[in-house]
Design a protein around this motif. Structure first.
Motif, mmCIF file in Angstrom:
data_model
loop_
_atom_site.group_PDB
_atom_site.id
_atom_site.type_symbol
_atom_site.label_atom_id
_atom_site.label_comp_id
_atom_site.label_asym_id
_atom_site.label_seq_id
_atom_site.Cartn_x
_atom_site.Cartn_y
_atom_site.Cartn_z
ATOM 1 N N GLU A 51 24.737 53.750 42.236
ATOM 2 C CA GLU A 51 26.148 53.207 42.515
ATOM 3 C C GLU A 51 26.733 52.051 41.592
ATOM 4 O O GLU A 51 27.708 52.227 41.101
ATOM 5 N N LEU A 52 25.553 51.419 41.224
ATOM 6 C CA LEU A 52 25.609 50.019 40.347
ATOM 7 C C LEU A 52 25.979 50.855 38.739
ATOM 8 O O LEU A 52 26.705 50.550 38.089
ATOM 9 N N LEU A 53 24.885 51.775 38.436
ATOM 10 C CA LEU A 53 25.218 52.537 37.363
ATOM 11 C C LEU A 53 26.861 53.083 36.971
ATOM 12 O O LEU A 53 27.102 53.194 36.065
ATOM 13 N N ASP A 54 27.153 53.878 38.068
ATOM 14 C CA ASP A 54 28.655 54.300 38.209
ATOM 15 C C ASP A 54 29.366 53.515 37.696
ATOM 16 O O ASP A 54 30.394 53.419 36.877
ATOM 17 N N GLU A 55 29.211 52.129 38.386
ATOM 18 C CA GLU A 55 30.321 51.148 38.025
ATOM 19 C C GLU A 55 30.230 50.626 36.553
ATOM 20 O O GLU A 55 31.179 50.368 35.816
ATOM 21 N N MET A 56 29.148 50.562 36.155
ATOM 22 C CA MET A 56 28.749 50.195 34.812
ATOM 23 C C MET A 56 29.281 51.058 33.851
ATOM 24 O O MET A 56 29.927 50.814 32.744
ATOM 25 N N ALA A 57 29.121 52.506 34.043
ATOM 26 C CA ALA A 57 29.830 53.275 33.340
ATOM 27 C C ALA A 57 31.372 53.484 33.250
ATOM 28 O O ALA A 57 31.997 53.427 32.354
ATOM 29 N N THR A 58 31.925 53.111 34.455
ATOM 30 C CA THR A 58 33.452 52.671 34.562
ATOM 31 C C THR A 58 33.917 51.690 33.537
ATOM 32 O O THR A 58 34.775 51.876 32.844
ATOM 33 N N GLU A 59 32.990 50.557 33.727
ATOM 34 C CA GLU A 59 33.481 49.656 32.771
ATOM 35 C C GLU A 59 33.169 49.759 31.311
ATOM 36 O O GLU A 59 34.104 49.513 30.538
ATOM 37 N N LEU A 60 32.018 50.448 31.007
ATOM 38 C CA LEU A 60 31.987 50.983 29.772
ATOM 39 C C LEU A 60 32.971 51.828 29.216
ATOM 40 O O LEU A 60 33.649 51.808 27.858
ATOM 41 N N TYR A 61 33.657 52.791 29.907
ATOM 42 C CA TYR A 61 34.792 53.470 29.421
ATOM 43 C C TYR A 61 36.029 52.928 29.383
ATOM 44 O O TYR A 61 36.681 52.993 28.551
ATOM 45 N N ARG A 62 36.334 51.801 30.165
ATOM 46 C CA ARG A 62 37.365 50.973 30.088
ATOM 47 C C ARG A 62 37.186 50.337 28.702
ATOM 48 O O ARG A 62 37.986 50.191 27.766
ATOM 49 N N ARG A 63 36.006 49.752 28.270
ATOM 50 C CA ARG A 63 35.760 48.902 27.065
ATOM 51 C C ARG A 63 36.086 49.861 25.786
ATOM 52 O O ARG A 63 36.512 49.641 24.813
ATOM 53 N N MET A 64 35.466 51.141 25.722
ATOM 54 C CA MET A 64 35.579 51.915 24.619
ATOM 55 C C MET A 64 36.827 52.526 24.379
ATOM 56 O O MET A 64 37.345 52.916 23.252
ATOM 57 N N ASN A 65 37.889 52.428 25.445
ATOM 58 C CA ASN A 65 38.885 52.928 25.216
ATOM 59 C C ASN A 65 40.359 51.712 25.067
ATOM 60 O O ASN A 65 41.418 52.081 25.088
ATOM 61 N N GLU A 66 39.716 50.682 25.063
ATOM 62 C CA GLU A 66 40.586 49.415 25.079
ATOM 63 C C GLU A 66 41.432 49.582 23.868
ATOM 64 O O GLU A 66 42.842 49.152 23.797
ATOM 65 N N PRO A 67 41.098 49.976 22.448
ATOM 66 C CA PRO A 67 41.842 50.210 21.646
ATOM 67 C C PRO A 67 42.837 51.022 21.658
ATOM 68 O O PRO A 67 43.833 51.032 20.985
ATOM 69 N N VAL A 68 42.571 52.241 22.142
ATOM 70 C CA VAL A 68 43.584 53.119 22.334
ATOM 71 C C VAL A 68 44.910 52.770 23.181
ATOM 72 O O VAL A 68 45.928 53.093 22.894
ATOM 73 N N LEU A 69 44.454 51.822 24.421
ATOM 74 C CA LEU A 69 45.434 51.577 25.274
ATOM 75 C C LEU A 69 46.171 50.533 24.454
ATOM 76 O O LEU A 69 47.435 50.389 24.513
ATOM 77 N N ALA A 70 45.715 49.675 23.868
ATOM 78 C CA ALA A 70 46.418 48.791 23.069
ATOM 79 C C ALA A 70 47.267 49.187 22.010
ATOM 80 O O ALA A 70 48.564 48.562 21.672
#
Length: 219
Positions: A51-70
């Protein structure tokens, strides 16, 4: 004043610890020690390591897509550029974390908010002429290529930012052991385990060319 323990703090701490201990060494007990709490305190937030790994992956997904959202997600109809930008960003983010590819692969998103970038990617593909199902296949193919490549790449260079290879991938040793009987296999190591950044970009161009040839006009 004590820091309030919540899911974000635990997740951020776990991602920070990855570079020190790797995926196998990352335990709830180790994270609890880093936070100065007892391990049972973390079970209020995460039932288990998966469950922690799932949350970590979700956070990584946010970080890798920040330039696209910006940037607002605009690609001006350039679907090839979109896939290239997305995959380069994914690889770049995962390489910042030891075992980042393994942490991210095979996990599930913990909330739906990070899905907005994927909707943008799929919209870009459908606007370029892909049917929705072929757009999904195109995206997942490049996604799977990137995750798989990063996992292999991080087995060669396990420490983020360190150019030293794992000794198991020493090219001179490979040539010495294999060269006499398997000269092509021995020589291939320089291409496969040498300049991995160039290798990734070469492979990504191949994948995208295949997507254009096979999926773009596939009805």
């Amino acid at each position: 004043m004590a820091t309030r323990l919540d899911r974000k703090l635990v997740t951020d701490t776990a991602l920070r610890l990855l570079n020190d201990v790797g995926l196998e060494g990352l335990t709830l007990r180790r994270i609890a020690k880093e936070l100065g709490v007892q391990a049972p305190a973390l079970y209020w937030h995460f039932k288990n390591k998966q469950e922690l790994l799932d949350e970590m992956a979700t956070e990584l997904y946010r970080r890798m897509n920040e330039p696209v959202l910006a940037a607002g997600g605009g690609f001006g109809g350039d679907w090839k550029g979109m896939l290239t930008t997305a995959c380069l960003g994914m690889r770049r983010t995962l390489l910042r974390y030891r075992d980042g590819g393994k942490v991210f692969g095979g996990t599930r998103m913990r909330d739906w908010a990070p899905m907005q970038p994927m909707e943008t990617y799929l919209a870009s593909l459908t606007e370029a002429g892909f049917t929705p199902d072929r757009a999904a296949r195109a995206w997942f193919t490049t996604y799977a290529y990137t995750i798989g490549y990063v996992i292999e790449e991080q087995s060669v260079f396990p420490v983020p930012g360190d150019p030293e290879r794992d000794p198991a991938y020493d090219q001179e040793d490979r040539v010495r052991r294999l060269g006499a009987d398997y000269p092509l296999t021995a020589g291939a190591g320089a291409e496969m385990f040498g300049d991995t950044a160039r290798g990734f970009e070469d492979g990504l161009r191949v994948v995208i060319a295949g997507i254009e040839a096979v999926l773009l006009h596939d009805r």
